[in-house]
Design a protein around this motif. Structure first.
Motif, PDB file in Angstrom:
ATOM      1  N   THR A 165       0.817  -1.113  -0.077  1.00 56.16           N
ATOM      2  CA  THR A 165      -0.071   0.047   0.096  1.00 56.16           C
ATOM      3  C   THR A 165       0.788   1.114   0.056  1.00 56.16           C
ATOM      4  O   THR A 165       2.161   0.965   0.251  1.00 56.16           O
ATOM      5  CB  THR A 165      -1.000  -0.009   1.186  1.00 56.16           C
ATOM      6  N   LEU A 203      -2.546  -3.189   6.455  1.00 59.83           N
ATOM      7  CA  LEU A 203      -1.356  -3.953   5.785  1.00 59.83           C
ATOM      8  C   LEU A 203      -0.922  -4.832   6.926  1.00 59.83           C
ATOM      9  O   LEU A 203      -0.314  -5.946   6.884  1.00 59.83           O
ATOM     10  CB  LEU A 203      -0.383  -3.179   5.145  1.00 59.83           C
ATOM     11  N   PHE A 209      -3.058  -6.014  -0.734  1.00 61.21           N
ATOM     12  CA  PHE A 209      -2.756  -6.708   0.538  1.00 61.21           C
ATOM     13  C   PHE A 209      -2.423  -8.344  -0.104  1.00 61.21           C
ATOM     14  O   PHE A 209      -1.600  -9.077   0.479  1.00 61.21           O
ATOM     15  CB  PHE A 209      -3.608  -6.710   1.520  1.00 61.21           C
ATOM     16  N   ARG A 253      -3.505   3.138   4.926  1.00 57.28           N
ATOM     17  CA  ARG A 253      -4.028   2.032   5.066  1.00 57.28           C
ATOM     18  C   ARG A 253      -2.994   0.864   5.818  1.00 57.28           C
ATOM     19  O   ARG A 253      -2.778  -0.376   5.563  1.00 57.28           O
ATOM     20  CB  ARG A 253      -4.775   1.347   3.987  1.00 57.28           C
ATOM     21  N   GLN A 254      -1.930   1.428   6.166  1.00 58.12           N
ATOM     22  CA  GLN A 254      -0.803   0.583   6.567  1.00 58.12           C
ATOM     23  C   GLN A 254      -1.271  -0.121   8.003  1.00 58.12           C
ATOM     24  O   GLN A 254      -0.700  -1.554   7.940  1.00 58.12           O
ATOM     25  CB  GLN A 254       0.287   1.448   6.972  1.00 58.12           C
ATOM     26  N   ALA A 276      -4.406  -0.267  -2.193  1.00 56.49           N
ATOM     27  CA  ALA A 276      -3.620  -1.479  -1.519  1.00 56.49           C
ATOM     28  C   ALA A 276      -3.676  -2.634  -2.533  1.00 56.49           C
ATOM     29  O   ALA A 276      -4.702  -2.929  -2.993  1.00 56.49           O
ATOM     30  CB  ALA A 276      -4.298  -1.389  -0.201  1.00 56.49           C
TER      31      ALA A 276
END
Ligand code: GLC
Length: 699
Positions: free
Chosen positions: A422, A473, A431, A469-470, A429
């Protein structure tokens, strides 16, 4: 040659004000207030110094305009923000503070000076020594953290390193005087309002240390303190700085700050603003032209005198003379420049010394030789420009080594896959790819954190969480069950409860500079044994901020058995990590302190390396005065010592304290030493559980 005799008397008012005017040479940076072209202003003697200019050719051309083109030939000086490196970028100051090693702080400043001097820079607007206790404030990245003792040692080391002996290096500007780091709600440029006692005990000491180390200049903060703009704060800038401390250098305003006195609501017009700043002892107007446009009117009104203008002009001329500019305005061959390889090696060493190993479950680090497949995941895994942080002068991201590059160079026999997963702050993202890479690997190196410019000036945040959006992750990768080593890049403490829970090892990397990837790989492979310690308390949650190790006692200390005690109903009081926290691949033990309270109070403690490998740690000496006329902090850092011990080596660390080290502002704000029992606590951080204690009678 020194200052030409009688120069001042030959100067017109316009030329005098010119010496008090600093212009920016880089219009891209300055925006609307920039003059069309500084050349005319310099040639006409209306500008006496420049900022945002570097390069031998460029600075020499500007100097020729002054020395050969202007009527009196008064040389310019050129200033720049050389904060943590010039071309070869060192760890951001908050990171370098984590080394708790003044010799290193001085060494990197020396290298930065050599590069700056080669580019014709005469003075740096550095060190930035604002104590910062609110991570929402982006400029926490630029200083040495929360503690005045650390801040003072950092200030003195940087002044020594930048200036060199007898100002053989470049001038320094200790900034931003004062309390800037206490901006309301952590919002940049917001008002500050703290007690006189807090100003005296927490915020002033680093500036006093800088003055005692011989800083050539001071820069007032943009902010107000209890309603008075620092740029017009006569009581602190004249009363304390010049009269009490004897500072005889130059005060340089911050950028356009004199003109901004009107926006602060204390000046009706430029003549008022100019008068307030000049009377507060501000000598140079940086890029505001308030002196140029306001002082003649202020003179006419009689609100300033020619003597006051002359005094400021003389301080500027003396600075130029101290910088050797009257003798050799072109300062050829100014200072020896170590080879690039040597400067990169210093940056690599400083980068590794600044990393803080915050956790290492199962001793996952250093990387086991058995690891054959690594997944390097995250938006900072192959970042380069981010590695050099904010305020990186002439540093280039392209010259920086990314974590991925460093790991590949250090682990040629390991299969390394790289997936971003991301962006730092973006919504996109992938993932699934990240998870697949994690599943196929023996171990994951997760590179998360902030972008470089999410801290620094004008970069306050209302959230300390991982951006974008870490967080997702982290969750997705940790669900694979693979061992995770988290590398956290940040310019401030960030709130990472999930990362702490899910990562087996956590290395706080801050922004490590040009040699980031190699420094990180040196630590991950065990070539360097990490020895960094946190110069700031690390909150669990933004709701705890401000949270520092030196809180004063409360009448109702937390007691789980009691409802009406000092606590939160939704969080522990304790931080995520204590001030001074930092692990090593070695383990260390500390003995009880042995105290000898003679005329000098000596405190000795034995530190033992309980492991079979050399390691570095920092021993902190705290005190507490349990009964005094003013409630004293539960812990006060008095001294610290970074030590490197061989395998199984035991060493006695000796601290020497004077009675005056226990002075504090009493009820009447007079420095007082009060006899009585004093507690001494020694340990490898401020975490109470590992402190070893003793007491002595202060007489
Ligand atoms: C900035 C900063 C100051 C810097 C100056 C010149 O606004 O506040 O730290 O030295 O301007 O760039």
């Amino acid at each position: 040659m020194a200052i030409p005799a009688d120069l001042l008397n030959k100067m017109t008012l316009e030329e005098k004000i010119g010496q008090l005017t600093m212009a920016s040479a880089n219009q891209a940076v300055t925006g609307p207030v920039a003059p069309s072209d500084f050349s005319n202003s310099v040639r006409e003697g209306r500008v006496g110094s420049l900022l945002n200019l570097w390069g031998r050719e460029e600075t020499q051309r500007a100097q020729r305009l002054a020395v050969e083109g202007s009527r009196l030939g008064i040389p310019l000086f050129v200033g720049a923000d050389v904060i943590h490196g010039f071309e070869t970028i060192h760890p951001i100051p908050l990171a370098e503070a984590a080394a708790f090693e003044p010799a290193l702080w001085e060494e990197t400043a020396r290298d930065a000076t050599a590069e700056s001097a080669a580019a014709g820079v005469h003075l740096t607007f550095s060190p930035m020594i604002d104590i910062a206790r609110d991570p929402r404030w982006g400029r926490i990245a630029e200083g040495a953290g929360e503690d005045p003792v650390v801040g003072s040692a950092f200030a003195a080391a940087k002044v020594r390193g930048f200036q060199g002996k007898g100002l053989a290096g470049m001038g320094t500007t200790a900034k931003h005087f004062v309390v800037y780091g206490a901006a309301a709600a952590g919002r940049e440029y917001a008002e500050t309002d703290v007690s006189q006692r807090t100003v005296a005990e927490i915020y002033l000491p680093p500036f006093r240390a800088a003055v005692e180390a011989g800083t050539t200049a001071i820069m007032p903060a943009f902010s107000t303190l209890a309603g008075i703009p620092m740029t017009a704060h006569r009581q602190l800038l004249v009363g304390v700085l010049r009269e009490q401390w004897g500072f005889d250098g130059v005060v340089i305003s911050d950028y356009n700050a004199i003109t901004e006195l009107m926006k602060h609501g204390v000046a009706a017009d430029l003549a008022d603003a100019a008068m307030l700043a000049l009377r507060a002892g501000v000598d140079i107007d940086m890029m505001g032209f308030a002196y140029e446009r306001g002082l003649p009117e202020a003179l006419k009104r009689g609100t300033v005198t020619m003597a006051e203008i002359d005094a400021a002009v003389m301080r500027v001329l003396v600075l130029k003379d101290r910088l050797g500019l009257f003798d050799d305005p072109y300062r050829n061959g100014w200072t020896p420049l170590p080879s690039l390889a040597e400067r990169r090696a210093t940056a690599r060493k400083a980068g590794a010394r600044s990393l803080v190993l915050a956790q290492n479950r199962g001793d996952l680090l250093p990387l086991s030789p058995g690891i054959k497949r690594l997944a390097v995941i995250g938006p900072l895994a192959d970042a380069r420009a981010e590695m050099i942080g904010s305020w990186s002068a002439a540093g280039k991201g392209d010259d920086a080594v990314s974590p991925l590059t460093g790991l590949r160079a250090a682990l040629p026999g390991v299969e390394i896959t790289h997936v971003e997963g991301t962006g730092i702050a973006s919504g996109e993202a992938d993932f699934a790819t990240a998870v697949a890479a994690a599943r196929a690997a023996d171990c994951v190196i997760l590179c998360v954190g902030e972008a470089a410019l999410m801290s620094g000036e004008a970069a306050s945040r209302t959230s300390l969480d991982l951006p974008g959006r870490q967080g997702e992750l982290v969750e997705a990768v940790s669900a694979t069950g693979k061992p995770i080593i988290a590398l956290l890049f940040c310019g401030r403490p960030v709130t990472i409860p999930s990362l702490v829970e899910k990562a087996d090892a956590l290395l706080i990397c801050w922004f490590p500079g040009s040699e980031a990837g190699h420094a990180i790989a040196d630590v991950l492979t065990g070539k360097v044994n990490p020895g960094g310690h946190l110069p700031v308390t690390w909150p669990r949650d933004l709701g705890q901020v401000p949270i520092t190790y030196d809180a004063r006692p409360t009448g109702r200390p937390k007691n789980p058995a009691e409802k009406y005690t000092s606590k939160y109903i939704d969080s522990p009081n304790s931080p995520q990590f204590a001030f001074g926290h930092g692990l090593s691949y070695s383990s260390f033990s500390v003995s009880d302190p042995r105290i000898d309270a003679g005329r000098t109070i000596t405190v000795e403690a034995d530190v033992t390396n309980e492991s079979d490998r050399e390691g570095t740690t920092t021993l902190f000496l705290f005190s507490h005065d349990p009964v005094a006329s003013v409630s004293r902090p539960l812990l006060e850092l008095k001294q610290f010592s970074s030590i490197t011990l061989g395998p199984r080596e035991k060493r006695t660390v000796r601290f020497e304290l004077q009675r005056s080290d226990f002075a504090f502002p009493d009820e009447a704000m007079q420095m007082a030493v009060e006899p009585g029992e004093i507690e001494i606590h020694v340990g490898l951080s401020a975490a109470r559980a590992q402190l070893r204690s003793g007491t002595f009678k202060l007489v």
